[in-house]
Design a protein around this motif. Structure first.
Motif, mmCIF file in Angstrom:
data_model
loop_
_atom_site.group_PDB
_atom_site.id
_atom_site.type_symbol
_atom_site.label_atom_id
_atom_site.label_comp_id
_atom_site.label_asym_id
_atom_site.label_seq_id
_atom_site.Cartn_x
_atom_site.Cartn_y
_atom_site.Cartn_z
ATOM 1 N N LEU A 118 -3.125 5.091 1.072
ATOM 2 C CA LEU A 118 -3.328 4.523 3.367
ATOM 3 C C LEU A 118 -4.162 6.928 2.848
ATOM 4 C CD1 LEU A 118 -1.959 3.994 5.844
ATOM 5 C CD2 LEU A 118 -0.062 5.618 6.263
ATOM 6 N N LEU A 119 -3.378 7.264 3.102
ATOM 7 C CA LEU A 119 -4.249 8.027 2.852
ATOM 8 C C LEU A 119 -5.882 8.213 2.495
ATOM 9 C CD1 LEU A 119 -4.015 11.212 3.564
ATOM 10 C CD2 LEU A 119 -3.358 11.966 1.215
ATOM 11 N N ALA A 120 -6.058 7.364 1.304
ATOM 12 C CA ALA A 120 -7.253 6.967 1.069
ATOM 13 C C ALA A 120 -8.159 6.827 1.886
ATOM 14 C CB ALA A 120 -7.009 6.192 -0.469
ATOM 15 N N ALA A 121 -7.422 5.458 2.058
ATOM 16 C CA ALA A 121 -7.672 3.876 3.653
ATOM 17 C C ALA A 121 -7.602 5.152 5.050
ATOM 18 C CB ALA A 121 -7.274 3.439 3.020
ATOM 19 N N LEU A 122 -7.595 6.050 4.957
ATOM 20 C CA LEU A 122 -7.508 7.230 6.460
ATOM 21 C C LEU A 122 -8.713 8.061 6.414
ATOM 22 C CD1 LEU A 122 -3.599 7.256 6.889
ATOM 23 C CD2 LEU A 122 -5.856 6.165 8.853
ATOM 24 N N THR A 123 -8.903 7.983 5.190
ATOM 25 C CA THR A 123 -10.179 8.847 4.062
ATOM 26 C C THR A 123 -11.331 9.392 5.099
ATOM 27 O OG1 THR A 123 -9.200 9.598 2.747
ATOM 28 C CG2 THR A 123 -11.370 10.595 2.796
ATOM 29 N N PRO A 124 -11.675 7.971 5.408
ATOM 30 C CA PRO A 124 -13.365 7.888 6.339
ATOM 31 C C PRO A 124 -13.013 8.368 7.758
ATOM 32 C CG PRO A 124 -13.255 5.977 4.308
ATOM 33 C CD PRO A 124 -11.521 6.920 4.632
ATOM 34 N N ILE A 125 -11.916 7.967 8.132
ATOM 35 C CA ILE A 125 -11.866 8.215 9.769
ATOM 36 C C ILE A 125 -11.310 9.268 10.093
ATOM 37 C CG2 ILE A 125 -10.788 7.514 11.526
ATOM 38 C CD1 ILE A 125 -10.231 4.450 10.402
ATOM 39 N N GLY A 126 -10.287 9.802 9.209
ATOM 40 C CA GLY A 126 -9.489 11.208 8.961
ATOM 41 C C GLY A 126 -10.238 12.386 8.625
ATOM 42 N N SER A 127 -11.714 11.860 8.388
ATOM 43 C CA SER A 127 -12.297 13.525 7.706
ATOM 44 C C SER A 127 -13.239 13.357 8.483
ATOM 45 C CB SER A 127 -12.866 13.316 6.535
ATOM 46 O OG SER A 127 -13.399 12.449 6.040
ATOM 47 N N THR A 128 -13.909 12.741 9.377
ATOM 48 C CA THR A 128 -14.960 12.379 9.870
ATOM 49 C C THR A 128 -14.189 13.181 11.753
ATOM 50 O OG1 THR A 128 -15.972 10.595 9.278
ATOM 51 C CG2 THR A 128 -16.422 11.079 11.442
ATOM 52 N N MET A 161 0.947 -1.601 0.568
ATOM 53 C CA MET A 161 0.118 -0.374 0.149
ATOM 54 C C MET A 161 0.561 1.095 0.222
ATOM 55 S SD MET A 161 -3.290 0.956 2.188
ATOM 56 C CE MET A 161 -2.549 0.222 3.853
ATOM 57 N N ASP A 162 0.416 2.134 -1.319
ATOM 58 C CA ASP A 162 1.833 2.816 -1.321
ATOM 59 C C ASP A 162 0.950 4.627 -0.434
ATOM 60 O OD1 ASP A 162 -0.363 4.118 -2.614
ATOM 61 O OD2 ASP A 162 0.979 3.898 -4.778
ATOM 62 N N SER A 163 1.945 6.153 0.043
ATOM 63 C CA SER A 163 1.748 6.708 0.485
ATOM 64 C C SER A 163 -0.646 7.034 0.279
ATOM 65 C CB SER A 163 2.048 7.675 0.262
ATOM 66 O OG SER A 163 3.233 7.612 1.167
ATOM 67 N N LEU A 164 -0.329 7.134 -1.329
ATOM 68 C CA LEU A 164 -1.453 7.898 -1.935
ATOM 69 C C LEU A 164 -3.084 6.934 -1.039
ATOM 70 C CD1 LEU A 164 -2.811 10.075 -2.812
ATOM 71 C CD2 LEU A 164 -2.864 8.401 -5.068
ATOM 72 N N PRO A 170 -10.537 -0.999 5.801
ATOM 73 C CA PRO A 170 -10.292 -1.399 7.132
ATOM 74 C C PRO A 170 -9.225 -2.504 7.376
ATOM 75 C CG PRO A 170 -12.384 -1.902 6.506
ATOM 76 C CD PRO A 170 -11.780 -1.198 5.136
ATOM 77 N N MET A 171 -9.482 -4.092 6.131
ATOM 78 C CA MET A 171 -8.489 -5.142 6.695
ATOM 79 C C MET A 171 -6.970 -4.769 6.181
ATOM 80 S SD MET A 171 -8.517 -7.985 7.378
ATOM 81 C CE MET A 171 -10.128 -8.183 7.767
ATOM 82 N N ALA A 172 -6.815 -3.446 5.401
ATOM 83 C CA ALA A 172 -5.953 -3.158 4.840
ATOM 84 C C ALA A 172 -5.114 -2.554 6.105
ATOM 85 C CB ALA A 172 -5.664 -2.156 4.091
ATOM 86 N N LEU A 173 -5.357 -1.289 6.417
ATOM 87 C CA LEU A 173 -5.251 -0.328 7.352
ATOM 88 C C LEU A 173 -4.569 -1.382 8.975
ATOM 89 C CD1 LEU A 173 -7.557 2.315 7.864
ATOM 90 C CD2 LEU A 173 -5.596 2.232 7.125
ATOM 91 N N ALA A 174 -5.964 -2.665 8.784
ATOM 92 C CA ALA A 174 -5.222 -3.622 10.000
ATOM 93 C C ALA A 174 -3.854 -3.910 9.461
ATOM 94 C CB ALA A 174 -6.320 -3.973 10.774
ATOM 95 N N GLU A 175 -4.083 -5.013 8.694
ATOM 96 C CA GLU A 175 -2.937 -5.565 7.943
ATOM 97 C C GLU A 175 -1.340 -5.000 7.976
ATOM 98 O OE1 GLU A 175 -3.274 -7.046 4.430
ATOM 99 O OE2 GLU A 175 -5.108 -8.942 4.972
ATOM 100 N N LEU A 176 -1.637 -3.464 8.301
ATOM 101 C CA LEU A 176 -0.824 -2.477 8.338
ATOM 102 C C LEU A 176 -0.014 -2.232 9.668
ATOM 103 C CD1 LEU A 176 1.181 -0.865 6.016
ATOM 104 C CD2 LEU A 176 0.040 1.067 7.022
ATOM 105 N N ALA A 177 -1.000 -2.579 10.294
ATOM 106 C CA ALA A 177 -0.366 -2.501 11.478
ATOM 107 C C ALA A 177 0.074 -3.571 12.169
ATOM 108 C CB ALA A 177 -1.959 -1.928 12.523
#
Length: 527
Positions: free
Chosen positions: A6-16, A1-4, A411-418
């Motif tokens: 990662l930013l996209a995956a974080l968008t729903p959480i971060g923007s909220t 998962m590249d930086s862009l 969500p799964m991509a974020l969890a696997e990265l963690a």
């Protein structure tokens, strides 16, 4: 998962989080903006298929209407009781038992709320308890915050065990015995963690919502609050061990309510010095209404609770009967998504039935029922906008695995990265993943369903006991219930606090963090 990505995956959480908490926009503006940003990220960065996006949006709208139906039922029942005068009798009953707001918060938010969670779940406790707290004199903001914080531990076994039976069992595709072992592990940790939540409720009330912050007044409730905390968690542990995951919250809360009532009646463990939010003398203890008056006033709530319980028991015929009436849409727009709306089986329908019963029991007139319905619908205007944006955003996020780039869901991509970078700290991370799931999906059941298999794999990678990590997933999902946007919007709408959702989350974030951190510390001590 590249930086862009990662930013996209974080968008729903971060923007909220940014729009609600940092920029302090009302949910009616923040959630449509978050939905737009999430949709753009899903399409342009994650490569989500347009037909899947449209189907996810439709699914989200129908699910949002289901939540609004639950809220309408809770509001209709409450406004009926207000119209008939029964709410005044309920208020008088609580005041006669104890005029101390600290005691009332523990009784209503912690114990009665836990009972409702065990019976119904799905945001019902906060939607009912918040206006009840307002009715006994708690400020609306405090009522919502305290109701959300209290509605946490009981979520493990909420709605007759759904987070375990559906969330964990289906998420792991495992046996009843295995999920029962995980549930027992979770409630054993909760005895040390959640038993302190009633004290935290008192501390929040006396330091954050009083005219003059008074930490000592909060700690003065330590003996009573600890007994009320253990009065729920210990019976819940025994029920989970002896009977399974269906009834720990229900029976634990009932045991706690009986114990707390006896203690209050006897005057045991309570502070000798009275305390009030505005530093004015507490009103003299009012005359306790007669048993008949109390029974009549509480009858609609008792009826709703009874209907909720019997409709959830698979051994009884009521569940299939109520589920016969449903609006369903399979293979939405040719995708694998499906959604259904069961108006009678959902808590909202059962509470509407209980509200209609007041025509006979409380001699409510049709005009009063109409007024109650009108007020209820009017108060849901803001929640309708917020939920019809928030829930589709959640469904886009969860269904993002359907993309042309072959990526996992966001969500799964974020969890696997963690898991790749934080494996050695996984006992600390596991509850946060559970909380993230509830924050996103609006449900501990969906959090467990979404992340259970991942948590099991991460435990093996981190060389940690899988059942312990899965127990932390359960507890984190409970904690996430405090900050979940859907619950916050729902609870705020029933007390007229539309637009203050970010302020509410700024209060509930810290108890959520306490829950996750202390659960992780106890798990580390166990290992």
């Amino acid at each position: 998962m590249d930086s862009l990505q990662l930013l996209a995956a974080l968008t729903p959480i971060g923007s909220t989080f940014l729009l609600l908490v940092v920029f302090r926009l009302p949910a009616t503006r923040a959630m449509p903006l978050s939905l737009l940003l999430c949709a753009l990220a899903c399409y342009f960065v994650w490569g989500m298929l347009p037909i899947q996006m449209a189907a996810s949006f439709i699914e989200g709208i129908i699910l949002a209407l289901s939540i609004l139906w639950i809220l309408l039922g809770a509001l209709f029942l409450l406004n009926n009781l207000r119209e008939s005068g029964a709410l005044d009798v309920i208020r008088q009953g609580f005041s006669a038992l104890s005029p101390d707001p600290r005691v009332q918060v523990i009784l209503i938010a912690w114990l009665f709320g836990s009972f409702l969670e065990g019976a119904a779940g799905f945001g019902t406790p906060a939607a009912i308890c918040a206006p009840l707290l307002v009715a006994v004199g708690i400020p609306p903001l405090a009522a919502v915050v305290l109701a959300l914080v209290a509605d946490s531990s009981a979520v493990s076994f909420g709605a007759i065990g759904t987070p375990v039976i559906v969330g964990l069992k289906q998420g792991l595709n495992t046996t009843d015995l295995h999920v029962q072992q995980i549930a027992i592990q979770a409630i054993s940790i909760d005895i040390l963690v959640a038993s302190l939540l009633p004290l935290i409720l008192c501390l929040l009330l006396t330091t954050c919502f009083a005219k003059r912050p008074n930490l000592r007044a909060g700690f003065a409730m330590l003996p009573f609050s600890l007994v009320c905390g253990l009065g729920f968690t210990l019976p819940a542990y025994l029920v989970a061990w002896l009977l399974g995951p269906e009834f720990p919250s229900l029976l634990g809360a009932m045991s706690g309510l009986v114990l707390a009532t006896i203690i209050i009646r006897k005057g045991w463990l309570l502070p000798k010095r009275p305390w009030s939010l505005d530093e004015q003398p507490l009103p003299a203890t009012s005359v306790m209404p007669s048993f008949g008056q109390l029974l009549l006033a509480w009858l609609p709530y008792l009826t709703a609770t009874l209907l909720l319980v019997v409709s959830r028991l698979p051994s009884l015929p009521f569940k299939p009967f109520l589920q016969q009436i449903q609006l369903s849409w399979s293979d939405i727009l040719g995708t694998e998504l499906a959604v259904s709306f069961q108006p009678l089986y959902l808590p909202g329908g059962l509470m509407m039935i209980a509200g209609l019963i007041t025509l006979a029991t409380h001699k409510t007139s049709p005009a009063q029922l109409g007024q109650a319905l009108h007020v209820s619908l009017k108060s849901l205007r803001g929640a309708t906008i917020s939920l019809c944006a928030a829930v589709p955003m959640v469904r886009l996020f969860l269904h993002s695995a359907q993309n042309r780039l072959g990526l996992d869901s966001m969500p799964m991509a974020l969890a696997e990265l963690a898991s790749r970078h934080l494996a050695e700290f996984w006992l600390a991370v596991a509850p946060l993943i559970g909380a993230l799931g509830s924050f996103i999906a609006g449900s501990a059941t969906f959090s467990n369903l979404m992340f259970a298999a991942f948590q099991q794999s991460a435990a093996e990678l981190a060389n940690q006991p899988p059942n312990l990590v899965l127990a932390l997933q359960m507890l984190g999902a409970n904690a996430g219930n405090m900050i979940c946007v859907l619950n916050v919007v729902a609870a705020a709408s029933v007390v007229g606090l539309n637009g203050q959702e970010g302020k509410i989350i700024r209060f509930t974030f810290w108890p959520m963090l306490y829950y996750c951190v202390t659960a992780a510390l106890v798990a580390t001590w166990i290992v």
